[in-house]
Structures are given as C-alpha cells and as structure tokens.
Design a protein around this motif. Structure first.
Motif, mmCIF file in Angstrom:
data_model
loop_
_atom_site.group_PDB
_atom_site.id
_atom_site.type_symbol
_atom_site.label_atom_id
_atom_site.label_comp_id
_atom_site.label_asym_id
_atom_site.label_seq_id
_atom_site.Cartn_x
_atom_site.Cartn_y
_atom_site.Cartn_z
ATOM 1 N N GLY A 144 -3.883 33.290 3.940
ATOM 2 C CA GLY A 144 -3.635 34.678 4.343
ATOM 3 C C GLY A 144 -3.686 35.655 3.181
ATOM 4 N N LYS A 145 -3.337 35.202 1.991
ATOM 5 C CA LYS A 145 -3.342 36.082 0.809
ATOM 6 C C LYS A 145 -4.735 36.255 0.211
ATOM 7 C CE LYS A 145 1.408 35.024 -0.595
ATOM 8 N NZ LYS A 145 2.260 34.390 -1.643
ATOM 9 N N SER A 146 -5.651 35.357 0.550
ATOM 10 C CA SER A 146 -6.994 35.408 -0.040
ATOM 11 C C SER A 146 -7.760 36.633 0.454
ATOM 12 C CB SER A 146 -7.771 34.140 0.321
ATOM 13 O OG SER A 146 -9.089 34.217 -0.179
ATOM 14 N N THR A 147 -8.541 37.215 -0.423
ATOM 15 C CA THR A 147 -9.381 38.378 -0.065
ATOM 16 C C THR A 147 -10.857 38.002 0.002
ATOM 17 O OG1 THR A 147 -9.528 39.000 -2.400
ATOM 18 C CG2 THR A 147 -7.755 40.005 -1.119
ATOM 19 N N VAL A 148 -11.130 36.708 -0.043
ATOM 20 C CA VAL A 148 -12.515 36.230 -0.019
ATOM 21 C C VAL A 148 -12.990 36.082 1.426
ATOM 22 C CG1 VAL A 148 -14.072 34.367 -0.689
ATOM 23 C CG2 VAL A 148 -12.197 35.039 -2.209
ATOM 24 N N THR A 149 -14.149 36.662 1.732
ATOM 25 C CA THR A 149 -14.705 36.598 3.084
ATOM 26 C C THR A 149 -15.087 35.156 3.434
ATOM 27 O OG1 THR A 149 -15.576 38.836 2.840
ATOM 28 C CG2 THR A 149 -16.528 37.468 4.598
ATOM 29 N N ILE A 150 -14.734 34.745 4.659
ATOM 30 C CA ILE A 150 -15.008 33.379 5.093
ATOM 31 C C ILE A 150 -16.496 33.206 5.386
ATOM 32 C CG2 ILE A 150 -14.451 31.585 6.784
ATOM 33 C CD1 ILE A 150 -12.126 32.463 4.965
ATOM 34 N N LYS A 151 -17.088 32.167 4.806
ATOM 35 C CA LYS A 151 -18.497 31.855 5.045
ATOM 36 C C LYS A 151 -18.618 30.956 6.270
ATOM 37 C CE LYS A 151 -19.653 32.259 0.136
ATOM 38 N NZ LYS A 151 -20.155 31.569 -1.076
ATOM 39 N N PRO A 152 -19.806 30.867 6.851
ATOM 40 C CA PRO A 152 -19.978 30.042 8.060
ATOM 41 C C PRO A 152 -19.448 28.624 7.910
ATOM 42 C CG PRO A 152 -21.937 31.358 7.685
ATOM 43 C CD PRO A 152 -21.050 31.591 6.506
ATOM 44 N N GLY A 153 -19.605 28.023 6.703
ATOM 45 C CA GLY A 153 -19.122 26.669 6.500
ATOM 46 C C GLY A 153 -17.621 26.555 6.638
ATOM 47 N N GLY A 154 -16.887 27.644 6.397
ATOM 48 C CA GLY A 154 -15.429 27.623 6.516
ATOM 49 C C GLY A 154 -14.936 27.699 7.945
ATOM 50 N N ILE A 155 -15.795 28.189 8.865
ATOM 51 C CA ILE A 155 -15.390 28.345 10.269
ATOM 52 C C ILE A 155 -15.070 26.997 10.895
ATOM 53 C CG2 ILE A 155 -16.107 29.153 12.552
ATOM 54 C CD1 ILE A 155 -15.591 31.377 10.514
ATOM 55 N N LYS A 173 -7.491 41.885 7.359
ATOM 56 C CA LYS A 173 -7.939 42.040 5.975
ATOM 57 C C LYS A 173 -9.459 42.071 5.863
ATOM 58 C CE LYS A 173 -5.646 39.999 2.647
ATOM 59 N NZ LYS A 173 -4.964 39.006 1.790
ATOM 60 N N GLY A 174 -10.137 41.709 6.942
ATOM 61 C CA GLY A 174 -11.589 41.742 6.924
ATOM 62 C C GLY A 174 -12.230 40.485 6.377
ATOM 63 N N THR A 175 -11.442 39.437 6.162
ATOM 64 C CA THR A 175 -12.026 38.185 5.663
ATOM 65 C C THR A 175 -12.557 37.329 6.807
ATOM 66 O OG1 THR A 175 -9.845 37.135 5.684
ATOM 67 C CG2 THR A 175 -10.532 38.160 3.628
ATOM 68 N N LEU A 176 -12.221 37.712 8.038
ATOM 69 C CA LEU A 176 -12.665 36.990 9.234
ATOM 70 C C LEU A 176 -12.970 38.036 10.307
ATOM 71 C CD1 LEU A 176 -12.816 33.903 10.026
ATOM 72 C CD2 LEU A 176 -10.622 34.233 11.144
ATOM 73 N N THR A 177 -14.049 37.862 11.076
ATOM 74 C CA THR A 177 -14.410 38.836 12.110
ATOM 75 C C THR A 177 -13.798 38.436 13.449
ATOM 76 O OG1 THR A 177 -16.418 37.659 12.756
ATOM 77 C CG2 THR A 177 -16.593 39.243 10.926
ATOM 78 N N ASP A 178 -13.752 39.395 14.378
ATOM 79 C CA ASP A 178 -13.238 39.108 15.733
ATOM 80 C C ASP A 178 -14.088 38.041 16.407
ATOM 81 O OD1 ASP A 178 -11.044 40.885 15.802
ATOM 82 O OD2 ASP A 178 -12.403 42.572 16.145
ATOM 83 N N GLU A 179 -15.410 38.099 16.172
ATOM 84 C CA GLU A 179 -16.295 37.121 16.791
ATOM 85 C C GLU A 179 -16.005 35.716 16.258
ATOM 86 O OE1 GLU A 179 -17.255 39.923 15.379
ATOM 87 O OE2 GLU A 179 -17.895 41.075 17.151
#
Length: 614
Positions: free
Chosen positions: A562-573, A597-603
């Motif tokens: 939750g504290k990370s500001t790094v955007t999640i890549k497809p491999g992390g999903i 935070k914008g690191t994960l999208t609604d989709e």
C-alpha cells in the motif's frame, strides 16, 4: 553520567595486557619496535594506552609520550605536522644536553614543511625555469611583465632563504634529494637518542582509525620511514579493519596477483600485533553493574573495589558478579558513598541487575555501547522526573529502552497496541501468555530467545500499565530506524542473496529453506524485504510467495504494498490475484488504496476480483 573518555580506573580489567605491553616496550633489546593494539571502536583501546602510560611512569631512562593522530586530520601535510609535534613533545622530556639536537631536528622538519609549501606554490615557476618554457609560469601569474619578474625573483629568494635558515650548519656538498634528507633525518634522530639517560622512547599513537584513509597511510609511513630507529617503540591503537580498508583504498588489489596487500602492508609496519578481544556477554553484564557502582562510590573507594575484585580473581571465575557480592565487598572494605547513602545505589542497581543479561546480548561486547545505554537510561529517568514527577516507574522505562535496543519494529508495534488499551493491553497479554505457555507461532518475531528473556524481565505483566507517558519520553524512536546487517546470521544473509537474484521457478526451494530459519532469522529477513517492497524493488512473484507462506508477516507485506508508489505491471496482476484468492480480507483494503494512489487501475482490480468469483 559516564563520559566517553579513557578511564582512570581499570573497569575492563585490562591490567594484564598493560603489564605485558609495558614490559616489552621498556626492554631496549626489542627496539626499534612497532606494536599494534587492535580492537573495534569503543573496545577500550584508549583506556589500555592510559594504563600502559601509568606502568611506564617513573621508569628510569624511559620517556613516554602520547600523540592523538586525529588532531592532524585537517593538516595539509600531516607527515611533517606529526613529526614536529612529536619532536616538540620529546624536546620537553629529554635531558638538557640533548635538547639542542632536537632543536636541529625540528629545523630539518621545518625545511621539509616549508619546502613542500614552496614547491606547491612555486611549481609553475620552477617548471618554467627548468624547461625554458614560460607557459606554465604565465598561466599561473597574472599582472605586468614587471610583476612576473618580481614573482620569479621572490621565488628564488624564498628558496635561498630556506636553505640559508635551515641548512646553514651543513657543508656545501649536501645532497638535498628526498631520499638523502630522510636518511639524514633518521641518522640525526638516532644520534640524538644515544644518551646514557635515554633507554627507550615510547610513542603511543591513539585514534588513528578516526582519520581518513589517506591520512592513516601518511602517519604509518612517517613512523616507518622517519621515526622507527634504535631506542624507539611505537604503540599504535586502532581498529585493524579500518587500517586494512585504508590500505586497499591507497593500494588497490593488482589484477592477476594473488597478494593480500593490506595484510602484508600491516605485517611490514607492525611487528607485534596484540588483539583486544570483544567482551563476552558475561563481561558486559559485570561492566554494567560496575559502572553503576562507579557513579555512586567515591573515586578512591571505587578503585579499591576494582582492586579487590581483581585480587580475588572474581572477574575470571566464570560466573557473573552478583549485586549481593558487590554489596558484600563494599561493606567489608567500608567504602564511602558520594552522597553518604547507598539506598539510591541499590535502587538503580536492582533495575540494571534485572535487565543487564538481555542488554548485554545486544551490545556486541562493546564497552562504549554499554556506557551509552546507561547514559540514555539516566537521561530519560531525569526527563521523566521533570515531566511526570513520581508517576513514572523507572523499571518500566528501563524495560522499554531495552526493547527499543533489541528490536525497534517491535517497540513501535507495542506502542500501536498500547493505543488500544482499555483495561489492559490485550495484544501484548496474548503474546506474553503464548510465550510463557510455549505455543507461540514459530514465525512470530516475538518468539526469539532474546524476546522471551525480555518478556520475563520485571515488570512481567506489562499489559497492566498504560504506556503513553513512557513512549512520549522515547518518542524519537517511534519511527523506522536504519538496519545494521552486520549482526545477521550466515543463513539470513544467504536467503537474502538468493531472494535478490531469484527467478520464479526458484522460489519454492527458497521458501522451503527460509522456513527452516529460526524466528529471529526470519524477522531479520523481513526487516530487509519490507522496505524494499515499499520502494517497489521486490518482484511480485516473490511478494506473493512470502505472503502465502508467512502468515505472521501478511499484515506488514500488505502495508508495504500500500505504501509503494510504483505502478503495477501486468506480471504483478497474476500475483495479486493469487494473494486475493488466498485472503480477500487482508487484500481488499490495500487494493482500494492502490487504486486511489494510481498504482492500480479500476479495470485491473475488477480483473483481480472477478477471478475469485469464477
């Protein structure tokens, strides 16, 4: 309070070392000799030098001086500075008939010093004259032709005045090369010491390991090249690891050569290395209690106590000195208290006696750290008195300071639990009960040998006390602190290394081996991993496997994500989907945080949750 200075009293019981080194130093058959007194920072090297100095006092024909190498750290030319300082010190101590010779030696050092300065200042002029090329001079001297001419004349006059002043007693055949000047200095220094009233000069060099690497090498080389002559003994106190590092910085390893330059260099400079061992946990326990006694007894009385303990060989008995033994000796020797009353001593000593075993295990055999812990405790106790009067139980304060020393993360966790206090601290009570009954989860960071001992320190039922005031007094520690990896076990370091270079297919074996670690080793591993998750430096297949296999750390892993500001890549999903399917309750909140935070999208969050429904 206990100052971080060399002690006048041998609380560390280094007297046998001092006796042996002093006996060697005053034996003229062994010189010239350089002795290395090696120990870690805070091990008591300065105290040992002070004891050696006392042993050499009033020894016929032995002159002993101490040089603090750190004093020369800021000098441009430390070599000449330390030579001049040493010669000035010795000039004050040597017999009258030798003083003139030392005055001449100081003049020669001044020639080295001023010559060095002249060379650095007038190098362009010298280069121009030597080569017939005016360019170097013109690039460095501004002004008219007349000013340039004056500069050249001044340069020549300066060099000639140096020669006139410091070489006027020499004949015209002097070879002024560096090698010859070193040879002459050594000859004159050696000759100056050839006096019936001088058996040996003992020079003790302290705090060398506080200097920068280049300065350390300079000082070692000036001792070897200029000063190590007959009738001299040098005793150098330093951390050998710092010296080795300095040598490697100055002389990097040579490709293709299997030579340990740092080791061979030290062996060339130091003929007799003497290592001060780290104090054992038992030694530190004794040291802590004796420090308390030192602060309450008159100085002469405390010295008598130390002498008696040494005489009775209590310190090498194999057992920890008890408070009862200390009090018995104090009564037998009829020692005097600073304030005339021993009740304050017993109150403080009982608290330290209760916690000293667990404190000793955290101090890594370092006397300086022991002093610092006690100073922190005394300071906090006085602050408690000012803030809260008699409302503070200093035994609770001491116990919390020990916890902070043991594990700052658990210290912070206890503070969080305390915020939920109603009639008691339920979460801590559960930990204490499980610890006493022996049914705590093996992965729980509270389930280590040190933490179990801490839980049993008085007051045991800590859950019955509101701790807000205590945490206020120690609030500077209620944040994550830097992690010292030097104390990690070999197993922990290997697991961290394997995690750092792991691929997805290797995690099964890594997790299997990680589960074999004890609770302390697992806790140390997560101390490194959790901050890296926060920074986005850990791949999600690793995070997933740690989440699935270490329930005790799920909460910390989720908080870190939750504290990370790094955007999640497809491999992390895919990893997040597995984690959500395993424990939706733990993951729901953090997924919402990640969307905000914008690191994960609604989709992406919909994709993760729909997989669970299917």
């Amino acid at each position: 309070m206990w100052l971080d200075n060399a002690s006048d009293v041998d609380i560390l019981f280094y007297e046998p070392y001092a006796r042996i080194i002093a006996d060697i130093a005053k034996n003229k058959e062994y010189n010239p000799l350089t002795i290395g007194v090696f120990g870690l920072w805070g091990a008591g090297k300065s105290t040992l030098l002070k004891l050696i100095d006392k042993k050499l006092e009033n020894q016929k024909g032995v002159i002993c001086v101490t040089i603090n190498a750190w004093m020369f750290e800021s000098y441009d030319d430390a070599k000449t500075a330390i030579m001049e300082a040493l010669l000035q010190e010795l000039k004050e101590e040597v017999p009258a008939e030798v003083k003139k010779k030392f005055g001449k030696l100081i003049k020669r050092v001044n020639w080295f010093k001023l010559g060095t300065k002249a060379v650095s200042t007038l190098a362009p002029v010298v280069a121009s004259v030597a080569t017939g090329n005016p360019l170097p001079m013109l690039l460095n001297v501004t002004g008219s032709a007349e000013e340039i001419g004056n500069t050249v004349k001044n340069a020549a006059d300066s060099i000639q005045s140096l020669k006139d002043e410091y070489w006027k007693d020499e004949d015209d055949s002097n070879d002024e090369s560096t090698i010859n000047n070193i040879r002459k200095f050594r000859e004159e220094f050696s000759d100056a010491l050839k006096n019936d009233n001088i058996e040996n000069i003992v020079v003790m060099v302290d705090d060398l390991d506080r200097c920068r690497p280049e300065r350390i090498i300079e000082i070692l080389e000036v001792i070897k090249l200029f000063l190590a002559v007959d009738r001299t003994t040098f005793i150098i106190a330093a951390d050998e690891n710092v010296i080795k590092y300095s040598i490697r910085e100055k002389y990097p390893p040579m490709n293709g050569f299997d030579v340990e330059l740092d080791k061979e260099y030290i062996e060339k400079i130091i003929q007799l290395p003497i290592y001060i061992p780290e104090l054992s946990a038992k030694d530190i326990q004794n040291y802590l209690l004796l420090l308390v006694a030192q602060s309450y007894l008159e100085q002469e009385s405390f010295s008598c106590l130390i002498a008696k303990i040494f005489e009775e060989k209590i310190i090498i008995s194999g057992d920890v000195i008890t408070l009862e033994e200390i009090n018995k000796l104090i009564n037998e020797l009829k020692l005097s208290w600073r304030n005339g009353d021993k009740s304050d001593f017993n109150e403080m000593a009982k608290i330290i006696d209760e916690i000293r075993e667990i404190v000793a295990s955290t101090l890594k055999g370092n006397p300086r750290q022991a002093k610092r812990f006690l100073n922190t405790f005394i300071t906090k106790s006085k602050l408690a008195k000012i803030y809260y009067g008699d409302e503070i139980d200093i035994s609770i304060l001491a116990k919390l300071l020990v916890l902070q020393k043991l594990d700052n993360d658990l210290f912070i966790q206890l503070n969080e639990w305390n915020k939920e206090f109603d009639t008691e601290n339920k979460k801590f009570k559960q930990i204490r009960t499980e610890s006493q009954e022996g049914n705590m989860d093996s992965q729980n960071p509270w389930n280590t040998a040190q933490m179990k001992k801490w839980i049993e320190c008085k007051p045991v039922e800590l859950e019955k006390y509101r701790l807000e005031k205590y945490f206020y007094l120690t609030r500077e520690n209620l944040k994550s602190s830097s992690i010292d990896e030097s104390g990690f076990s070999k197993n922990t370091k290997e697991i961290l290394e394997r995690i750092g270079r792991s691929k997805a297919g290797q995690m099964v074996a890594i997790i299997k081996d990680m589960k074999k670690l004890n609770a302390e080793e697992i806790a140390d591993t997560f101390k490194i991993i959790i901050p890296k998750i926060e920074k986005g430096e850990i791949k999600f297949f690793i995070i997933r496997d740690l989440f699935l296999n270490f329930d005790m750390y799920k909460e910390k892993i989720v908080e870190a994500i939750g504290k990370s500001t790094v955007t999640i890549k497809p491999g992390g999903i895919a990893a997040l989907r597995t984690m959500y399917n395993s424990d939706a309750g733990s993951m729901n909140t953090v997924l919402e945080i990640m969307v905000k935070k914008g690191t994960l999208t609604d989709e992406q969050i919909t994709e993760i949750k729909e997989q669970r429904k299917s």
